[in-house]
Design a protein around this motif. Sequence first.
Motif, mmCIF file in Angstrom:
data_model
loop_
_atom_site.group_PDB
_atom_site.id
_atom_site.type_symbol
_atom_site.label_atom_id
_atom_site.label_comp_id
_atom_site.label_asym_id
_atom_site.label_seq_id
_atom_site.Cartn_x
_atom_site.Cartn_y
_atom_site.Cartn_z
ATOM 1 N N ARG A 1 -5.994 -29.613 -84.474
ATOM 2 C CA ARG A 1 -6.857 -30.756 -84.755
ATOM 3 C C ARG A 1 -7.637 -30.448 -86.026
ATOM 4 N N GLY A 2 -7.740 -31.405 -86.899
ATOM 5 C CA GLY A 2 -8.594 -31.262 -88.061
ATOM 6 C C GLY A 2 -7.891 -31.040 -89.368
ATOM 7 N N TRP A 3 -6.688 -30.447 -89.388
ATOM 8 C CA TRP A 3 -6.022 -30.203 -90.652
ATOM 9 C C TRP A 3 -5.643 -31.505 -91.334
ATOM 10 N N GLU A 4 -5.166 -32.480 -90.553
ATOM 11 C CA GLU A 4 -4.841 -33.774 -91.152
ATOM 12 C C GLU A 4 -6.079 -34.433 -91.739
ATOM 13 N N LYS A 5 -7.196 -34.290 -91.056
ATOM 14 C CA LYS A 5 -8.435 -34.888 -91.553
ATOM 15 C C LYS A 5 -8.879 -34.217 -92.851
ATOM 16 N N VAL A 6 -8.729 -32.902 -92.937
ATOM 17 C CA VAL A 6 -9.071 -32.188 -94.171
ATOM 18 C C VAL A 6 -8.221 -32.691 -95.332
ATOM 19 N N ALA A 7 -6.914 -32.862 -95.081
ATOM 20 C CA ALA A 7 -6.031 -33.359 -96.137
ATOM 21 C C ALA A 7 -6.397 -34.781 -96.541
ATOM 22 N N GLU A 8 -6.766 -35.617 -95.578
ATOM 23 C CA GLU A 8 -7.160 -36.990 -95.900
ATOM 24 C C GLU A 8 -8.422 -37.009 -96.746
ATOM 25 N N GLN A 9 -9.370 -36.144 -96.445
ATOM 26 C CA GLN A 9 -10.608 -36.119 -97.220
ATOM 27 C C GLN A 9 -10.369 -35.706 -98.676
ATOM 28 N N HIS A 10 -9.370 -34.888 -98.901
ATOM 29 C CA HIS A 10 -9.063 -34.447 -100.273
ATOM 30 C C HIS A 10 -7.983 -35.298 -100.926
ATOM 31 N N GLY A 11 -7.475 -36.299 -100.228
ATOM 32 C CA GLY A 11 -6.472 -37.184 -100.805
ATOM 33 C C GLY A 11 -5.097 -36.574 -100.945
ATOM 34 N N THR A 12 -4.796 -35.563 -100.136
ATOM 35 C CA THR A 12 -3.486 -34.905 -100.230
ATOM 36 C C THR A 12 -2.622 -35.142 -99.000
ATOM 37 N N TRP A 13 -3.059 -35.964 -98.085
ATOM 38 C CA TRP A 13 -2.270 -36.199 -96.877
ATOM 39 C C TRP A 13 -0.963 -36.934 -97.234
ATOM 40 N N GLY A 14 0.148 -36.397 -96.788
ATOM 41 C CA GLY A 14 1.449 -36.997 -97.038
ATOM 42 C C GLY A 14 2.219 -36.371 -98.179
ATOM 43 N N ILE A 15 1.642 -35.378 -98.881
ATOM 44 C CA ILE A 15 2.354 -34.754 -99.995
ATOM 45 C C ILE A 15 3.613 -34.052 -99.510
ATOM 46 N N ALA A 16 3.505 -33.304 -98.410
ATOM 47 C CA ALA A 16 4.676 -32.594 -97.893
ATOM 48 C C ALA A 16 5.757 -33.564 -97.438
ATOM 49 N N ALA A 17 5.358 -34.670 -96.803
ATOM 50 C CA ALA A 17 6.346 -35.651 -96.356
ATOM 51 C C ALA A 17 7.038 -36.320 -97.539
ATOM 52 N N ARG A 18 6.259 -36.646 -98.580
ATOM 53 C CA ARG A 18 6.876 -37.253 -99.764
ATOM 54 C C ARG A 18 7.786 -36.260 -100.485
ATOM 55 N N ARG A 19 7.392 -34.993 -100.509
ATOM 56 C CA ARG A 19 8.238 -33.987 -101.142
ATOM 57 C C ARG A 19 9.559 -33.846 -100.390
ATOM 58 N N LYS A 20 9.503 -33.827 -99.060
ATOM 59 C CA LYS A 20 10.738 -33.721 -98.279
ATOM 60 C C LYS A 20 11.612 -34.956 -98.448
ATOM 61 N N ALA A 21 10.979 -36.132 -98.506
ATOM 62 C CA ALA A 21 11.755 -37.356 -98.712
ATOM 63 C C ALA A 21 12.429 -37.355 -100.074
ATOM 64 N N LEU A 22 11.712 -36.887 -101.096
ATOM 65 C CA LEU A 22 12.299 -36.799 -102.431
ATOM 66 C C LEU A 22 13.463 -35.817 -102.449
ATOM 67 N N HIS A 23 13.290 -34.670 -101.818
ATOM 68 C CA HIS A 23 14.369 -33.686 -101.770
ATOM 69 C C HIS A 23 15.571 -34.210 -100.991
ATOM 70 N N THR A 24 15.299 -34.966 -99.929
ATOM 71 C CA THR A 24 16.405 -35.553 -99.164
ATOM 72 C C THR A 24 17.184 -36.545 -100.012
ATOM 73 N N ALA A 25 16.466 -37.365 -100.780
ATOM 74 C CA ALA A 25 17.140 -38.316 -101.659
ATOM 75 C C ALA A 25 17.929 -37.605 -102.749
ATOM 76 N N GLU A 26 17.364 -36.523 -103.298
ATOM 77 C CA GLU A 26 18.084 -35.765 -104.326
ATOM 78 C C GLU A 26 19.336 -35.108 -103.754
ATOM 79 N N ARG A 27 19.231 -34.568 -102.539
ATOM 80 C CA ARG A 27 20.414 -33.960 -101.914
ATOM 81 C C ARG A 27 21.493 -35.012 -101.665
#
Length: 442
Positions: free
Chosen positions: A319-345
Amino acid sequence: MILRADHQGAAEHGHRITAAIACHVARVGGTVDQLTQLLLHPEHEGGRHTRHIAVRSGQSRALDYIRRVWASASDAISSTTALGSRHEAYEVLAALRDRIETTPWRGERGRTALRVLRAHLNFAEIAGGPLHHASERQTAEEAGVSRTTLRVVYETVLRPRGWLRRLRVGHGREGSTWYLGDGTIPSHGDPALLSRFRSTQFPPDPALEEWITSETATTADIDSTVLGQLMGHDAFAHHALGSAALMIISALHQHPHQSVSELVGTSSVSRATTYRTLRRLANHGLVQHTGETWTLTPRALEGFGISIPDADNGHTPARGWEKVAEQHGTWGIAARRKALHTAERAAYQEALDRFAEHRGRAAVIVRDGRQVLVPAPRPDEIPPVWHAPDGRVLDPLTGRPAVDWRVATDGRLILITPSDQRSYDELAAAHAEALSEWESVA
């Protein structure tokens, strides 16, 4: 008629076989004379490449080649350990992990290199030895960094300092083959690259009677297991808590109740960055201080496989890590990176399948009695809606301009990397010249 590419592939294959034979002779205690006699024997199949060099370029050139291969093999054998069982392999990995945890990783680039190296150590532990396979995209996702940053730390930190060696570049569905080193700087290392690894926390003038050495100690002491489990989360992205927070959390988990001066040494983080990071972690309720010492809060690392003394089973949901990422505006970076890599593959695999199928015959036209090949559609041609001003290309997943890619004058993608010797303008001019030449012929 044999194509030049086939000659080159056969030569590379013959060299790999020769190097393997030389390593075996060096490992069993042989000599260069015995290796020469073995490779030049007319009935030894493994010496075909060497005998071909002797026939083509002379006996002296073949002997020089054998001496160079022997020198490389002897150096490789002296710097590696023969592993007789899986148990010995895990002992080597455990010793390597201890060495990584006690090595100072100064500066932002050094801390990023530690994340990448820890990702490779995870892959090596799964593979059961220092030899393992991993792609750049897979490593970037594991370490929580971009591929651009990954390539930078490969070339400026990990490879020059002997932590990592790429034995073979991956192709198709196969990742690259890597070997973990012990951090010994190779004799042929580039000293110019090593200066970037040093910390910048030095006084302006020794006459001020301040520090004459680096702030951080020559040894560190962190728990890299904690770092390896946390580094892929969005809360520890570059614009969030960052790698300095990973180092301090790992150091506090290894040795609780440390002062700032002690943390500067154990985490290899400069004093100013340590104060700033501790305040940031305290604001999120991850650390607390009693007097002059700091420690992790009791339930700071729940949900990541870390045993917590006052938790029921040590594996409660996070609990709390997602909230920390949301407060810094970085929530979803890992998901977008994986989606980009999936599209590139997927795009790369589609290009490979299209190349393998040979769906249509090459179209040619006859001009003045000679055939001119008609350019076929290529997978790197992108729709006009992805074009951005100044030759940039928009990422279809994020809608933002991609840093490493440009659009040439013929609408095709150009990958800009640090190893490119020509600028984008020169590459675009080459594309335009080729296109003009085709139009003038066709």
